[in-house]
Motif scaffolding. Structure first.
Motif, PDB file in Angstrom:
ATOM      1  N   ASP A 180      17.595  -0.298 -11.006  1.00 41.11           N
ATOM      2  CA  ASP A 180      18.215  -1.321 -10.163  1.00 41.11           C
ATOM      3  C   ASP A 180      18.561  -0.788  -8.773  1.00 41.11           C
ATOM      4  N   GLU A 181      19.129   0.396  -8.715  1.00 45.15           N
ATOM      5  CA  GLU A 181      19.527   0.956  -7.419  1.00 45.15           C
ATOM      6  C   GLU A 181      18.312   1.247  -6.554  1.00 45.15           C
ATOM      7  N   ALA A 182      17.295   1.844  -7.154  1.00 46.99           N
ATOM      8  CA  ALA A 182      16.076   2.147  -6.406  1.00 46.99           C
ATOM      9  C   ALA A 182      15.379   0.871  -5.955  1.00 46.99           C
ATOM     10  N   SER A 183      15.391  -0.151  -6.798  1.00 44.77           N
ATOM     11  CA  SER A 183      14.755  -1.428  -6.443  1.00 44.77           C
ATOM     12  C   SER A 183      15.479  -2.094  -5.276  1.00 44.77           C
ATOM     13  N   ALA A 184      16.804  -2.021  -5.284  1.00 46.94           N
ATOM     14  CA  ALA A 184      17.576  -2.617  -4.200  1.00 46.94           C
ATOM     15  C   ALA A 184      17.303  -1.901  -2.884  1.00 46.94           C
ATOM     16  N   LEU A 185      17.225  -0.567  -2.931  1.00 49.05           N
ATOM     17  CA  LEU A 185      16.919   0.194  -1.729  1.00 49.05           C
ATOM     18  C   LEU A 185      15.521  -0.127  -1.224  1.00 49.05           C
ATOM     19  N   ALA A 186      14.569  -0.217  -2.138  1.00 50.95           N
ATOM     20  CA  ALA A 186      13.199  -0.537  -1.750  1.00 50.95           C
ATOM     21  C   ALA A 186      13.119  -1.909  -1.099  1.00 50.95           C
ATOM     22  N   GLU A 187      13.884  -2.873  -1.587  1.00 51.12           N
ATOM     23  CA  GLU A 187      13.859  -4.210  -0.999  1.00 51.12           C
ATOM     24  C   GLU A 187      14.452  -4.195   0.404  1.00 51.12           C
ATOM     25  N   ARG A 188      15.506  -3.419   0.611  1.00 50.89           N
ATOM     26  CA  ARG A 188      16.076  -3.324   1.960  1.00 50.89           C
ATOM     27  C   ARG A 188      15.077  -2.702   2.927  1.00 50.89           C
ATOM     28  N   ARG A 189      14.370  -1.684   2.470  1.00 46.31           N
ATOM     29  CA  ARG A 189      13.371  -1.032   3.321  1.00 46.31           C
ATOM     30  C   ARG A 189      12.192  -1.968   3.583  1.00 46.31           C
ATOM     31  N   ARG A 190      11.795  -2.708   2.577  1.00 47.38           N
ATOM     32  CA  ARG A 190      10.720  -3.686   2.761  1.00 47.38           C
ATOM     33  C   ARG A 190      11.105  -4.719   3.810  1.00 47.38           C
ATOM     34  N   GLN A 191      12.334  -5.234   3.740  1.00 43.91           N
ATOM     35  CA  GLN A 191      12.766  -6.246   4.691  1.00 43.91           C
ATOM     36  C   GLN A 191      12.820  -5.683   6.102  1.00 43.91           C
ATOM     37  N   ALA A 192      13.281  -4.440   6.241  1.00 40.62           N
ATOM     38  CA  ALA A 192      13.313  -3.808   7.561  1.00 40.62           C
ATOM     39  C   ALA A 192      11.898  -3.656   8.118  1.00 40.62           C
ATOM     40  N   PHE A 193      10.958  -3.314   7.251  1.00 39.79           N
ATOM     41  CA  PHE A 193       9.559  -3.172   7.649  1.00 39.79           C
ATOM     42  C   PHE A 193       8.995  -4.497   8.139  1.00 39.79           C
ATOM     43  N   VAL A 243       0.835  -1.201   0.000  1.00 36.54           N
ATOM     44  CA  VAL A 243       0.000   0.000   0.000  1.00 36.54           C
ATOM     45  C   VAL A 243       0.873   1.254   0.000  1.00 36.54           C
ATOM     46  N   SER A 244       1.990   1.195   0.698  1.00 38.36           N
ATOM     47  CA  SER A 244       2.874   2.364   0.786  1.00 38.36           C
ATOM     48  C   SER A 244       3.657   2.605  -0.494  1.00 38.36           C
ATOM     49  N   ARG A 245       3.649   1.639  -1.399  1.00 42.63           N
ATOM     50  CA  ARG A 245       4.490   1.708  -2.597  1.00 42.63           C
ATOM     51  C   ARG A 245       3.720   2.127  -3.859  1.00 42.63           C
ATOM     52  N   ILE A 246       2.522   2.611  -3.705  1.00 43.22           N
ATOM     53  CA  ILE A 246       1.707   2.926  -4.881  1.00 43.22           C
ATOM     54  C   ILE A 246       2.382   3.951  -5.787  1.00 43.22           C
ATOM     55  N   ASP A 247       2.901   5.019  -5.219  1.00 44.19           N
ATOM     56  CA  ASP A 247       3.535   6.052  -6.042  1.00 44.19           C
ATOM     57  C   ASP A 247       4.766   5.505  -6.761  1.00 44.19           C
ATOM     58  N   GLU A 248       5.615   4.780  -6.028  1.00 45.91           N
ATOM     59  CA  GLU A 248       6.837   4.240  -6.615  1.00 45.91           C
ATOM     60  C   GLU A 248       6.525   3.210  -7.698  1.00 45.91           C
ATOM     61  N   ASP A 249       5.539   2.367  -7.425  1.00 43.30           N
ATOM     62  CA  ASP A 249       5.167   1.364  -8.423  1.00 43.30           C
ATOM     63  C   ASP A 249       4.623   2.022  -9.688  1.00 43.30           C
ATOM     64  N   TRP A 250       3.889   3.109  -9.509  1.00 42.82           N
ATOM     65  CA  TRP A 250       3.365   3.825 -10.666  1.00 42.82           C
ATOM     66  C   TRP A 250       4.517   4.376 -11.516  1.00 42.82           C
ATOM     67  N   GLN A 251       5.477   4.980 -10.849  1.00 46.70           N
ATOM     68  CA  GLN A 251       6.618   5.526 -11.581  1.00 46.70           C
ATOM     69  C   GLN A 251       7.385   4.432 -12.318  1.00 46.70           C
ATOM     70  N   MET A 252       7.519   3.287 -11.684  1.00 51.98           N
ATOM     71  CA  MET A 252       8.235   2.190 -12.321  1.00 51.98           C
ATOM     72  C   MET A 252       7.485   1.694 -13.561  1.00 51.98           C
ATOM     73  N   GLU A 253       6.164   1.680 -13.465  1.00 54.09           N
ATOM     74  CA  GLU A 253       5.370   1.269 -14.623  1.00 54.09           C
ATOM     75  C   GLU A 253       5.555   2.235 -15.792  1.00 54.09           C
ATOM     76  N   GLN A 254       5.720   3.521 -15.463  1.00 55.76           N
ATOM     77  CA  GLN A 254       5.834   4.521 -16.519  1.00 55.76           C
ATOM     78  C   GLN A 254       7.230   4.557 -17.135  1.00 55.76           C
ATOM     79  N   TRP A 255       8.255   4.397 -16.308  1.00 56.72           N
ATOM     80  CA  TRP A 255       9.617   4.639 -16.761  1.00 56.72           C
ATOM     81  C   TRP A 255      10.514   3.412 -16.720  1.00 56.72           C
ATOM     82  N   GLY A 256      10.002   2.313 -16.188  1.00 62.66           N
ATOM     83  CA  GLY A 256      10.813   1.109 -16.089  1.00 62.66           C
ATOM     84  C   GLY A 256      11.549   1.033 -14.766  1.00 62.66           C
ATOM     85  N   PRO A 257      12.008  -0.149 -14.400  1.00 67.25           N
ATOM     86  CA  PRO A 257      12.676  -0.335 -13.110  1.00 67.25           C
ATOM     87  C   PRO A 257      14.066   0.292 -13.084  1.00 67.25           C
TER      88      PRO A 257
END
Length: 235
Positions: free
Chosen positions: A211-224, A195-209
């Motif tokens: 790698d650096e941002a995805s890795a950071l997001a995964e670290r934050r997800r795991q911490a959560f 739910v917290s990732r709606i904005d980021e997921d939207w941007q990824m859909e528009q511009w593509g993934p």
């Protein structure tokens, strides 16, 4: 005994009742925090999380694989002595809560945010007796003092161990409401993270993934998710 010795030096890991709580002992010697305080956990479930991390270590200790131990250390060495400051810091997230700041376009993104975020705001309003002001674009949304005061009272009722976990539940998504929803079991931690990732997921859909941002997001997800497990084990 240092909790962060670099080389593994123990063979057995046990949980022992101690000082009204539960300690984790390595070869019969109870672990201490980096500040040399006894690492005494309030519940057996928390002690099990910590013990499992120590059992899983190889020849060299890797603190990155020990989130429960790190959180327990922080609760004792830091949060316990700064409880009010931490509680106020986290309550302040309600003043700029992610869920209250909406896109002003395009329509599909607006609809996604509303579908995911409106139910959580409605739930929190009913659960805590508060009201939320929602805005779009760059306009600020000032929240009522009564709303933040009510939420502050709830946050301040946490124990130092709960508040330590609550920090990542709020800071990782940037939302006090999402953090509270995890602690109240309103949905699964994984779903609330998404739910917290709606904005980021939207941007990824528009511009593509990216790698650096995805890795950071995964670290934050795991911490959560680690924080959610730690909070649940506090009960």
């Amino acid at each position: 005994m240092s909790g962060w010795a670099r080389k593994r030096f123990w063979k057995t890991v046990e949980i022992v009742e101690q000082d009204g709580g539960f300690a984790v002992a390595l070869d019969g010697r109870a672990i201490k925090t980096p500040a040399k305080a006894p690492l005494v956990l309030p519940t057996r479930a928390l002690a099990e999380l910590v013990a499992a991390e120590w059992r899983a270590q190889g020849d060299t200790i890797n603190p990155d694989t020990m989130p429960a131990t790190r959180a327990a250390n922080a609760a004792i060495d830091k949060v316990r002595g700064q409880f009010q400051e931490v509680a106020e810091l986290l309550t302040a997230y309600g003043g700029t809560d992610l869920l209250c700041y909406r896109a002003d376009g395009p329509e599909e993104l607006i609809a996604r945010q509303a579908a995911a975020w409106d139910p959580l705001l409605e739930w929190s309003a009913a659960r805590f007796g508060v009201t939320w002001n929602v805005t779009s674009g760059v306009m600020p949304a000032e929240q009522a003092e009564r709303t933040l005061a009510r939420l502050a009272a709830h946050v301040e009722a946490f124990t130092p161990f709960q508040l330590t976990a609550f920090h990542d539940l709020v800071a990782m998504p940037g939302s006090l409401v999402i953090g509270l929803a995890v602690t109240e079991g309103q949905s699964t931690p994984e779903d609330l993270w998404q739910v917290s990732r709606i904005d980021e997921d939207w941007q990824m859909e528009q511009w593509g993934p990216d790698d650096e941002a995805s890795a950071l997001a995964e670290r934050r997800r795991q911490a959560f998710l680690d924080a959610a497990r730690f909070f649940a084990a506090c009960a």
